[in-house]
Design an enzyme around this catalytic site. Structure first.
Site, PDB file in Angstrom:
ATOM      1  N   GLN A   5      -5.050  -1.367   9.631  1.00  0.00           N
ATOM      2  CA  GLN A   5      -4.965  -2.717   9.063  1.00  0.00           C
ATOM      3  C   GLN A   5      -5.600  -3.725  10.023  1.00  0.00           C
ATOM      4  O   GLN A   5      -5.248  -3.777  11.202  1.00  0.00           O
ATOM      5  CB  GLN A   5      -3.485  -3.068   8.807  1.00  0.00           C
ATOM      6  N   ASP A  64     -11.496   3.043   4.186  1.00  0.00           N
ATOM      7  CA  ASP A  64     -11.936   1.646   4.131  1.00  0.00           C
ATOM      8  C   ASP A  64     -13.460   1.545   4.143  1.00  0.00           C
ATOM      9  O   ASP A  64     -14.014   0.471   3.884  1.00  0.00           O
ATOM     10  CB  ASP A  64     -11.378   0.871   5.335  1.00  0.00           C
ATOM     11  N   LYS A  72       0.843  -1.199   0.000  1.00  0.00           N
ATOM     12  CA  LYS A  72       0.000   0.000   0.000  1.00  0.00           C
ATOM     13  C   LYS A  72       0.878   1.249   0.000  1.00  0.00           C
ATOM     14  O   LYS A  72       0.611   2.199  -0.732  1.00  0.00           O
ATOM     15  CB  LYS A  72      -0.922   0.013   1.230  1.00  0.00           C
TER      16      LYS A  72
END
Ligand code: NDP
Length: 296
Positions: free
Chosen positions: A98, A121, A54
């Site tokens: 994460q 997200d 990422k």
């Protein structure tokens, strides 16, 4: 009939190129450089690789990348304090924590502490509610990637019979919401669904997000259906570890009209959509027009 292979890797490359162009324009015209902060708690090997990828792709897109690595034993209060700092940081437009988080941390509490505008997200409860009620939301990256592939291949999805297998908060449920928003007739199947094969056989669009290697068989698929395989499963084959999806690829590809491979299908779209979401968040935060075709 041989199915069209929906090349997510190539498509994701196109999305990343569009994001890069838009980021360059944003910087030149408005002096805004989108920034993505990724928080990694602990040293789970798979998560460490994802976070590194990422970071690399964020920089390649011309954005700022900030990575925060915390010990697995970090106190929840310290993690929440970091989220608070990132919420206030004007250089940061997207925040990603994460998952999974260690068991002593309340993941819902942490995700809901993120400023919803920076929730790239799309897991914050207000974005979940916004998506469900048809309001402008940050949309979870994997379902957004699936939607982009479906729209690119099929065009208008109105009236299509879609079956989503798997009802997780990160894939199945938001996928069903997005298909509903695009006017599909949606069935959301799960482990208690009766006669799954018969349900799948009615579908013109099948999205498999189950986490069971090659569970969906070719004779479950209606001829010509479009199959999106979200599953990423590591299995041993001839003594070697390989990645397979939730669909029996050869069997399904023999019947389907189009299918995503694993690897190289949905996976690359997820990070591309994370970059797209970060760009979208930066535009919204600065009150600038959003890039076309990169949001739901
Ligand atoms: P979860 O384990 O959270 O959810 C799995 C879902 O599948 C559940 O809703 C479960 O039903 C359902 N399910 C399990 N077994 C069956 C069965 N036998 N029949 C019907 N439904 C069943 O998984 P995720 O949604 O997080 O992920 C799904 C897959 O997608 C995984 O392989 C994961 O690795 C992959 N993935 C890939 C991503 C990518 O970027 N390509 C991103 C995220 C995930 P129930 O609710 O009843 O238990």
């Amino acid at each position: 009939m041989a199915a069209t292979i929906l090349d997510g890797k190539a498509f994701a490359g196109g999305v990343r190129a569009r994001v890069r162009d838009q980021v360059a324009r944003l910087r030149a015209d408005h002096g805004v450089v989108p920034g993505l902060a990724v928080v990694l708690v602990g040293e789970d090997p798979a998560s460490t690789v994802y976070v590194r990828n990422k970071g690399v792709q964020t920089v390649e897109a011309g954005m700022q990348s900030f990575t925060h690595r915390l010990e697995a034993s970090v106190a929840q209060a310290d993690l929440l304090a970091l989220i608070g700092d990132l919420n206030r940081d004007p250089m940061v437009h997207g925040i990603l924590v994460q998952l999974p988080l260690p068991a002593h941390i309340d993941a819902d509490l942490v995700l809901n502490a993120i400023d919803p505008r920076k929730d790239v997200d799309g897991f914050h409860i207000s974005n979940v509610g916004r998506l469900a009620t048809g309001q402008k939301a940050m949309v979870p990256c994997t379902p957004l990637g699936c939607l982009m592939l479906l729209r690119a291949h099929l065009g208008d999805l109105s009236g299509q019979n879609a079956v989503v297998i798997g009802r997780s908060n990160i894939v199945g449920k938001p996928m069903a919401q997005l298909l509903l928003r695009d006017n599909c007739t949606v069935t959301l199947a799960h482990s208690r669904s009766r006669d799954l094969a018969a349900i799948v056989r009615r579908a013109e669009i099948v999205v498999a997000a189950v986490g069971r290697p090659e569970m969906i068989q070719g004779d479950w698929i209606a001829p010509g259906a479009t199959v999106i395989d979200v599953g990423i499963n590591r299995v041993l084959r001839d003594g070697k570890q390989v990645l397979v999806g939730d669909c029996d690829f050869a069997g399904c590809a023999a019947v389907a009209g189009a299918i995503t491979p694993v690897p190289g299908g949905v996976g690359p779209m997820t990070i591309a959509c994370l970059l797209a979401n970060t760009l979208t968040a930066a535009c919204r935060i600065h009150g600038l027009p959003e890039p076309a075709g990169l949001t739901a």
